[in-house]
Scaffold this motif. Structure first.
Motif, PDB file in Angstrom:
ATOM      1  N   VAL A  14     -59.641  60.857  61.520  1.00  0.00           N
ATOM      2  CA  VAL A  14     -59.636  62.315  61.389  1.00  0.00           C
ATOM      3  C   VAL A  14     -60.357  62.745  60.107  1.00  0.00           C
ATOM      4  O   VAL A  14     -61.131  63.711  60.118  1.00  0.00           O
ATOM      5  CB  VAL A  14     -58.188  62.863  61.425  1.00  0.00           C
ATOM      6  N   ALA A  15     -60.127  62.033  59.009  1.00  0.00           N
ATOM      7  CA  ALA A  15     -60.783  62.382  57.743  1.00  0.00           C
ATOM      8  C   ALA A  15     -62.303  62.249  57.860  1.00  0.00           C
ATOM      9  O   ALA A  15     -63.040  63.152  57.451  1.00  0.00           O
ATOM     10  CB  ALA A  15     -60.258  61.504  56.613  1.00  0.00           C
ATOM     11  N   ILE A  16     -62.764  61.143  58.428  1.00  0.00           N
ATOM     12  CA  ILE A  16     -64.215  60.954  58.610  1.00  0.00           C
ATOM     13  C   ILE A  16     -64.760  62.009  59.555  1.00  0.00           C
ATOM     14  O   ILE A  16     -65.841  62.567  59.333  1.00  0.00           O
ATOM     15  CB  ILE A  16     -64.518  59.528  59.132  1.00  0.00           C
ATOM     16  N   PHE A  17     -64.018  62.317  60.602  1.00  0.00           N
ATOM     17  CA  PHE A  17     -64.424  63.333  61.563  1.00  0.00           C
ATOM     18  C   PHE A  17     -64.615  64.683  60.874  1.00  0.00           C
ATOM     19  O   PHE A  17     -65.636  65.349  61.040  1.00  0.00           O
ATOM     20  CB  PHE A  17     -63.383  63.437  62.688  1.00  0.00           C
ATOM     21  N   ILE A  19     -65.003  65.312  57.605  1.00  0.00           N
ATOM     22  CA  ILE A  19     -66.085  65.238  56.611  1.00  0.00           C
ATOM     23  C   ILE A  19     -67.444  65.292  57.306  1.00  0.00           C
ATOM     24  O   ILE A  19     -68.355  66.007  56.878  1.00  0.00           O
ATOM     25  CB  ILE A  19     -65.942  63.977  55.743  1.00  0.00           C
ATOM     26  N   ALA A  20     -67.592  64.555  58.391  1.00  0.00           N
ATOM     27  CA  ALA A  20     -68.871  64.531  59.097  1.00  0.00           C
ATOM     28  C   ALA A  20     -69.182  65.875  59.746  1.00  0.00           C
ATOM     29  O   ALA A  20     -70.352  66.217  59.925  1.00  0.00           O
ATOM     30  CB  ALA A  20     -68.874  63.422  60.138  1.00  0.00           C
ATOM     31  N   MET A  21     -68.155  66.651  60.092  1.00  0.00           N
ATOM     32  CA  MET A  21     -68.398  67.984  60.654  1.00  0.00           C
ATOM     33  C   MET A  21     -69.057  68.911  59.632  1.00  0.00           C
ATOM     34  O   MET A  21     -69.656  69.918  60.002  1.00  0.00           O
ATOM     35  CB  MET A  21     -67.085  68.601  61.139  1.00  0.00           C
ATOM     36  N   GLN A  22     -68.969  68.563  58.361  1.00  0.00           N
ATOM     37  CA  GLN A  22     -69.570  69.383  57.308  1.00  0.00           C
ATOM     38  C   GLN A  22     -71.086  69.175  57.194  1.00  0.00           C
ATOM     39  O   GLN A  22     -71.783  69.989  56.599  1.00  0.00           O
ATOM     40  CB  GLN A  22     -68.924  69.051  55.957  1.00  0.00           C
ATOM     41  N   VAL A  23     -71.581  68.077  57.742  1.00  0.00           N
ATOM     42  CA  VAL A  23     -72.980  67.691  57.546  1.00  0.00           C
ATOM     43  C   VAL A  23     -73.971  68.761  58.013  1.00  0.00           C
ATOM     44  O   VAL A  23     -74.896  69.112  57.266  1.00  0.00           O
ATOM     45  CB  VAL A  23     -73.270  66.315  58.190  1.00  0.00           C
ATOM     46  N   PRO A  24     -73.858  69.323  59.225  1.00  0.00           N
ATOM     47  CA  PRO A  24     -74.852  70.329  59.634  1.00  0.00           C
ATOM     48  C   PRO A  24     -74.893  71.545  58.715  1.00  0.00           C
ATOM     49  O   PRO A  24     -75.968  72.043  58.379  1.00  0.00           O
ATOM     50  CB  PRO A  24     -74.412  70.721  61.049  1.00  0.00           C
ATOM     51  N   GLN A  25     -73.724  72.018  58.289  1.00  0.00           N
ATOM     52  CA  GLN A  25     -73.679  73.169  57.390  1.00  0.00           C
ATOM     53  C   GLN A  25     -74.285  72.812  56.028  1.00  0.00           C
ATOM     54  O   GLN A  25     -75.018  73.600  55.437  1.00  0.00           O
ATOM     55  CB  GLN A  25     -72.243  73.644  57.223  1.00  0.00           C
ATOM     56  N   PHE A  26     -73.986  71.611  55.539  1.00  0.00           N
ATOM     57  CA  PHE A  26     -74.543  71.166  54.263  1.00  0.00           C
ATOM     58  C   PHE A  26     -76.073  71.094  54.347  1.00  0.00           C
ATOM     59  O   PHE A  26     -76.776  71.537  53.434  1.00  0.00           O
ATOM     60  CB  PHE A  26     -73.967  69.806  53.873  1.00  0.00           C
ATOM     61  N   ILE A  27     -76.589  70.542  55.447  1.00  0.00           N
ATOM     62  CA  ILE A  27     -78.040  70.435  55.611  1.00  0.00           C
ATOM     63  C   ILE A  27     -78.670  71.825  55.629  1.00  0.00           C
ATOM     64  O   ILE A  27     -79.722  72.042  55.025  1.00  0.00           O
ATOM     65  CB  ILE A  27     -78.396  69.633  56.874  1.00  0.00           C
ATOM     66  N   SER A  28     -78.022  72.774  56.291  1.00  0.00           N
ATOM     67  CA  SER A  28     -78.541  74.141  56.341  1.00  0.00           C
ATOM     68  C   SER A  28     -78.614  74.758  54.943  1.00  0.00           C
ATOM     69  O   SER A  28     -79.622  75.375  54.569  1.00  0.00           O
ATOM     70  CB  SER A  28     -77.654  74.986  57.248  1.00  0.00           C
ATOM     71  N   LEU A  29     -77.553  74.590  54.163  1.00  0.00           N
ATOM     72  CA  LEU A  29     -77.551  75.125  52.797  1.00  0.00           C
ATOM     73  C   LEU A  29     -78.578  74.421  51.918  1.00  0.00           C
ATOM     74  O   LEU A  29     -79.255  75.050  51.098  1.00  0.00           O
ATOM     75  CB  LEU A  29     -76.160  75.009  52.192  1.00  0.00           C
ATOM     76  N   TYR A  30     -78.707  73.111  52.090  1.00  0.00           N
ATOM     77  CA  TYR A  30     -79.697  72.349  51.335  1.00  0.00           C
ATOM     78  C   TYR A  30     -81.111  72.821  51.684  1.00  0.00           C
ATOM     79  O   TYR A  30     -81.950  73.010  50.807  1.00  0.00           O
ATOM     80  CB  TYR A  30     -79.531  70.857  51.629  1.00  0.00           C
ATOM     81  N   LEU A 138     -69.432  69.144  65.908  1.00  0.00           N
ATOM     82  CA  LEU A 138     -68.542  68.261  66.664  1.00  0.00           C
ATOM     83  C   LEU A 138     -69.211  66.925  66.973  1.00  0.00           C
ATOM     84  O   LEU A 138     -68.605  65.867  66.822  1.00  0.00           O
ATOM     85  CB  LEU A 138     -68.095  68.939  67.960  1.00  0.00           C
ATOM     86  N   LEU A 139     -70.453  66.985  67.400  1.00  0.00           N
ATOM     87  CA  LEU A 139     -71.190  65.758  67.714  1.00  0.00           C
ATOM     88  C   LEU A 139     -71.331  64.879  66.479  1.00  0.00           C
ATOM     89  O   LEU A 139     -71.111  63.667  66.534  1.00  0.00           O
ATOM     90  CB  LEU A 139     -72.573  66.101  68.288  1.00  0.00           C
ATOM     91  N   CYS A 140     -71.680  65.493  65.360  1.00  0.00           N
ATOM     92  CA  CYS A 140     -71.823  64.742  64.110  1.00  0.00           C
ATOM     93  C   CYS A 140     -70.484  64.126  63.710  1.00  0.00           C
ATOM     94  O   CYS A 140     -70.418  62.955  63.316  1.00  0.00           O
ATOM     95  CB  CYS A 140     -72.345  65.669  63.024  1.00  0.00           C
ATOM     96  N   GLY A 141     -69.418  64.881  63.813  1.00  0.00           N
ATOM     97  CA  GLY A 141     -68.095  64.367  63.472  1.00  0.00           C
ATOM     98  C   GLY A 141     -67.702  63.189  64.340  1.00  0.00           C
ATOM     99  O   GLY A 141     -67.229  62.160  63.848  1.00  0.00           O
ATOM    100  N   ILE A 142     -67.909  63.305  65.628  1.00  0.00           N
ATOM    101  CA  ILE A 142     -67.555  62.225  66.548  1.00  0.00           C
ATOM    102  C   ILE A 142     -68.379  60.977  66.276  1.00  0.00           C
ATOM    103  O   ILE A 142     -67.849  59.864  66.195  1.00  0.00           O
ATOM    104  CB  ILE A 142     -67.719  62.691  68.015  1.00  0.00           C
ATOM    105  N   ILE A 143     -69.688  61.140  66.131  1.00  0.00           N
ATOM    106  CA  ILE A 143     -70.567  59.979  65.917  1.00  0.00           C
ATOM    107  C   ILE A 143     -70.209  59.244  64.634  1.00  0.00           C
ATOM    108  O   ILE A 143     -70.060  58.024  64.620  1.00  0.00           O
ATOM    109  CB  ILE A 143     -72.049  60.408  65.924  1.00  0.00           C
TER     110      ILE A 143
END
Length: 174
Positions: A14-17, A19-30, A138-143
């Motif tokens: 769940v923790a990795i899921f 954290i990984a769900m944050q990746v798309p938003q982080f990439i957008s801000l970056y 969701l996809l990023c979190g699951i993967i």
């Protein structure tokens, strides 16, 4: 003990899921930050281009050559600053172009291939985590969560195999 390990496994998943769900938003801000720095650098170079034209020079490169050939150290430092800005602008343009993809996989690859470390750290320092529920999150979190669990299971299997080999070597009569 197995019960506790099962709970820890689920919590890690769940923790990795999350954290990984944050990746798309982080990439957008970056990406927004990189685009902002690119626009800023282009604005500076436009000003140097205006100076070059006012001095009847064809381009910023000729202005740089003239400043480098000057005996004045301030002029030489200005030439170095212009060259550094040109290089940074080229790197930022490459990053923006590679990040400008609708595919999350291509964006992740661009983030790895053309990183801007200073901007990555700055984005990370100002990032406010939030749960954004969309398809890519969701996809990023699951993967990432599944990849983490596969790697964890592989490492655990490796240690179990080594423990069995070690026990077998301790007691050769078994």
């Amino acid at each position: 003990m197995r019960f506790l390990l099962g709970i820890i496994d689920r919590l890690l998943f769940v923790a990795i899921f999350i954290i990984a769900m944050q990746v798309p938003q982080f990439i957008s801000l970056y990406q927004q930050r990189v685009e902002g720095y690119l626009q800023s650098n282009q604005s500076v170079l436009d000003k140097f281009n205006t100076i070059a034209k006012s001095q009847n020079l064809a381009s910023v490169d000729k202005l740089v050559l003239q400043l480098q050939n000057s005996k004045d150290s301030a002029s030489q430092q200005t030439a170095q600053l212009i060259q550094t800005t040109q290089d940074e602008t080229q790197n930022l343009a490459t990053s923006v172009q590679s990040l400008d993809s609708p595919s999350l996989g291509k964006q992740l690859w661009a983030l790895i291939r053309y990183p801007q470390p200073k901007l990555l750290l700055s984005t990370l320092n100002h990032y406010q985590p939030g749960i954004v529920i969309n398809q890519s999150a969701l996809l990023c979190g699951i993967i990432f969560a599944i990849l983490f669990m596969v790697v964890k299971a592989s490492i655990a299997r490796l240690f179990r195999r080594r423990r069995r080999l070690f026990r077998a070597s301790e007691n050769p009569l078994r």
